[in-house]
Design a protein around this motif. Sequence first.
Motif, PDB file in Angstrom:
ATOM      1  N   PHE A  46       0.832  -1.205   0.000  1.00  0.00           N
ATOM      2  CA  PHE A  46       0.000   0.000   0.000  1.00  0.00           C
ATOM      3  C   PHE A  46       0.865   1.252   0.000  1.00  0.00           C
ATOM      4  O   PHE A  46       0.603   2.221  -0.705  1.00  0.00           O
ATOM      5  CB  PHE A  46      -0.917  -0.040   1.228  1.00  0.00           C
ATOM      6  N   SER A  47       1.919   1.221   0.807  1.00  0.00           N
ATOM      7  CA  SER A  47       2.913   2.298   0.855  1.00  0.00           C
ATOM      8  C   SER A  47       2.294   3.676   1.062  1.00  0.00           C
ATOM      9  O   SER A  47       2.652   4.645   0.389  1.00  0.00           O
ATOM     10  CB  SER A  47       3.758   2.293  -0.431  1.00  0.00           C
ATOM     11  N   GLY A  48       1.358   3.745   2.000  1.00  0.00           N
ATOM     12  CA  GLY A  48       0.761   5.040   2.313  1.00  0.00           C
ATOM     13  C   GLY A  48       0.133   5.700   1.105  1.00  0.00           C
ATOM     14  O   GLY A  48       0.195   6.918   0.946  1.00  0.00           O
ATOM     15  N   ALA A  49      -0.509   4.892   0.240  1.00  0.00           N
ATOM     16  CA  ALA A  49      -1.112   5.394  -1.006  1.00  0.00           C
ATOM     17  C   ALA A  49      -0.081   6.134  -1.856  1.00  0.00           C
ATOM     18  O   ALA A  49      -0.395   7.092  -2.552  1.00  0.00           O
ATOM     19  CB  ALA A  49      -2.319   6.282  -0.719  1.00  0.00           C
ATOM     20  N   GLY A  50       1.165   5.664  -1.789  1.00  0.00           N
ATOM     21  CA  GLY A  50       2.222   6.278  -2.585  1.00  0.00           C
ATOM     22  C   GLY A  50       3.050   7.307  -1.847  1.00  0.00           C
ATOM     23  O   GLY A  50       3.923   7.939  -2.444  1.00  0.00           O
ATOM     24  N   ALA A  51       2.814   7.467  -0.551  1.00  0.00           N
ATOM     25  CA  ALA A  51       3.591   8.429   0.241  1.00  0.00           C
ATOM     26  C   ALA A  51       4.847   7.799   0.841  1.00  0.00           C
ATOM     27  O   ALA A  51       5.661   8.499   1.430  1.00  0.00           O
ATOM     28  CB  ALA A  51       2.723   9.006   1.365  1.00  0.00           C
ATOM     29  N   LEU A  52       5.002   6.475   0.688  1.00  0.00           N
ATOM     30  CA  LEU A  52       6.130   5.771   1.291  1.00  0.00           C
ATOM     31  C   LEU A  52       6.838   4.928   0.235  1.00  0.00           C
ATOM     32  O   LEU A  52       7.020   3.722   0.390  1.00  0.00           O
ATOM     33  CB  LEU A  52       5.642   4.895   2.448  1.00  0.00           C
ATOM     34  N   GLN A 240       1.001  11.305  -7.128  1.00  0.00           N
ATOM     35  CA  GLN A 240       1.034   9.872  -6.848  1.00  0.00           C
ATOM     36  C   GLN A 240       1.935   9.105  -7.812  1.00  0.00           C
ATOM     37  O   GLN A 240       2.611   8.162  -7.417  1.00  0.00           O
ATOM     38  CB  GLN A 240      -0.383   9.274  -6.894  1.00  0.00           C
ATOM     39  N   ALA A 241       1.982   9.505  -9.065  1.00  0.00           N
ATOM     40  CA  ALA A 241       2.741   8.764 -10.072  1.00  0.00           C
ATOM     41  C   ALA A 241       4.225   9.122 -10.070  1.00  0.00           C
ATOM     42  O   ALA A 241       5.031   8.423 -10.690  1.00  0.00           O
ATOM     43  CB  ALA A 241       2.152   9.007 -11.461  1.00  0.00           C
ATOM     44  N   GLY A 242       4.603  10.203  -9.388  1.00  0.00           N
ATOM     45  CA  GLY A 242       5.977  10.658  -9.402  1.00  0.00           C
ATOM     46  C   GLY A 242       6.859  10.012  -8.349  1.00  0.00           C
ATOM     47  O   GLY A 242       6.475   9.071  -7.663  1.00  0.00           O
ATOM     48  N   ILE A 243       8.076  10.515  -8.223  1.00  0.00           N
ATOM     49  CA  ILE A 243       9.090  10.066  -7.264  1.00  0.00           C
ATOM     50  C   ILE A 243       9.376   8.570  -7.459  1.00  0.00           C
ATOM     51  O   ILE A 243       9.485   7.798  -6.497  1.00  0.00           O
ATOM     52  CB  ILE A 243       8.693  10.357  -5.795  1.00  0.00           C
ATOM     53  N   LYS A 266       3.300  13.612  -1.696  1.00  0.00           N
ATOM     54  CA  LYS A 266       3.371  12.231  -1.230  1.00  0.00           C
ATOM     55  C   LYS A 266       4.785  11.795  -0.853  1.00  0.00           C
ATOM     56  O   LYS A 266       5.242  12.076   0.236  1.00  0.00           O
ATOM     57  CB  LYS A 266       2.722  11.300  -2.255  1.00  0.00           C
ATOM     58  N   SER A 267       5.511  11.112  -1.746  1.00  0.00           N
ATOM     59  CA  SER A 267       6.813  10.554  -1.381  1.00  0.00           C
ATOM     60  C   SER A 267       7.964  11.535  -1.502  1.00  0.00           C
ATOM     61  O   SER A 267       9.117  11.134  -1.355  1.00  0.00           O
ATOM     62  CB  SER A 267       7.113   9.316  -2.230  1.00  0.00           C
ATOM     63  N   TYR A 271       9.825  10.128   3.787  1.00  0.00           N
ATOM     64  CA  TYR A 271       9.645   9.544   5.124  1.00  0.00           C
ATOM     65  C   TYR A 271       8.178   9.521   5.560  1.00  0.00           C
ATOM     66  O   TYR A 271       7.872   9.097   6.666  1.00  0.00           O
ATOM     67  CB  TYR A 271      10.487  10.346   6.123  1.00  0.00           C
ATOM     68  N   GLY A 272       7.315  10.019   4.700  1.00  0.00           N
ATOM     69  CA  GLY A 272       5.910  10.116   5.079  1.00  0.00           C
ATOM     70  C   GLY A 272       5.546  11.422   5.744  1.00  0.00           C
ATOM     71  O   GLY A 272       4.406  11.608   6.185  1.00  0.00           O
ATOM     72  N   LEU A 273       6.500  12.346   5.822  1.00  0.00           N
ATOM     73  CA  LEU A 273       6.214  13.664   6.392  1.00  0.00           C
ATOM     74  C   LEU A 273       5.560  14.543   5.333  1.00  0.00           C
ATOM     75  O   LEU A 273       5.903  14.459   4.154  1.00  0.00           O
ATOM     76  CB  LEU A 273       7.504  14.320   6.881  1.00  0.00           C
ATOM     77  N   PRO A 274       4.631  15.410   5.723  1.00  0.00           N
ATOM     78  CA  PRO A 274       3.946  16.255   4.738  1.00  0.00           C
ATOM     79  C   PRO A 274       4.894  17.240   4.051  1.00  0.00           C
ATOM     80  O   PRO A 274       5.589  18.003   4.713  1.00  0.00           O
ATOM     81  CB  PRO A 274       2.902  17.007   5.573  1.00  0.00           C
ATOM     82  N   LEU A 275       4.918  17.188   2.730  1.00  0.00           N
ATOM     83  CA  LEU A 275       5.720  18.118   1.934  1.00  0.00           C
ATOM     84  C   LEU A 275       5.187  18.118   0.512  1.00  0.00           C
ATOM     85  O   LEU A 275       4.956  17.054  -0.067  1.00  0.00           O
ATOM     86  CB  LEU A 275       7.198  17.713   1.926  1.00  0.00           C
TER      87      LEU A 275
END
Length: 422
Positions: A46-52, A240-243, A266-267, A271-275
Amino acid sequence: MSKNLDIINHHESVVRSYVRNFPTVFTKAKKHKMWDENGKEYIDFFSGAGALNYGHNDDTMKQKLVDYIMSDGITHSLDMASTAKAEFLQKFDDVILQPRNLDYKVMFPGPTGTNTVESALKLARKVTGRTDIISFTGGFHGMTIGSLSVTGNSMKRQGAGIPLQNTVTMAYDNYVDHDTVVYLERFLEDNGSGVAIPAAMIVETVQGEGGINAARFDWLKQIEEICRRWGILLIVDDVQAGIGRTGTFFSFEAAGIKPDIICLSKSLSGYGLPLAVTLIKPELDIFKPGEHNGTFRGNNHAFITAAAALDYWKDDSFEKEIHEKSEIIYNFLEKIVEDYPELEGEVRGRGFMVGIASRVDGLSEKVAARCFELGLIMETAGPNDEVFKLFPPLNIPKDELQKGLDIIGESVKGLVKDPVAN
């Protein structure tokens, strides 16, 4: 039921979502794994919906963040100058932009994906003096009013509570049988179409929430050419599609296009921190100071981990690794579709942003639920949740990737071979 889960279900708003799909209380996460309060281990697809994209609690990022905190480094500073910000900006330019021959100003619009989309829409309207935005069927761009106006999902749009205006929806690639680019340009050419020349077009190269729909590179190139011909700004939503999620740092690289504005979040922090950042071609950087702002647009902790995350991209070895593992995933999905025609499945996506769309009503949701029971976290996507969606961390070891794929295979086999029992 768990006492902690009882507390959450009692006190948290009914709008809560993911806790319904993954009904347990998580206590620990590391790399590609998570553990709940009962000690059960899960592989995270799942990776945090792409944030991880780099997994949970990367050792290098964690240590740099801890060191920064322990040295009393600046935490909150709005958009004041800080060493953390300067180091991130320089490294992003050195490692990402310059090697790709890209020249953008970096705007910090606020901490989330919808913040960067809102700033992109506002800027496009300010630059062009036009009001309308063209978006595409299946698109998802965020939950605030401007972002919702260019989002296709009717349930999410209804949550706005007001009419969502000044946008026109056009057909995404392969939405219909005929060439959607010809259809789009005809609307722009025809004075009787009712479609005014817009300020911008906003597009995802691979639609996540919309059902893992991947646009052909040629289609994206044609969209860019239309924008150039008509003086329309091209916004690529790469939240979501980047990084690295589709194989390259920016999802549009293989298409050979250079958007006017790029939305990232997202990523980005790693680290999952908002940016979030909005990348703007220099000639479009015309906001007045403070014309778009926000209290939390200077997340220094996220700058620290984001700069560390860029080490993954210092050479092409990580990208090659992503492509190798992407082939393993895609081949596995193709075999699942071939081995289980009962799925009525279609493989979709690109890179580590892939899934199977099943025409059997409700089957994809059952697959995701069975995977969770067997120790794999995976979500669904699409307007009817018809796609079970694979989002493993990009740096997951190949043997652990295979374990996750095996769970999916076991889940599908059990559901299609004994549907009555399920």
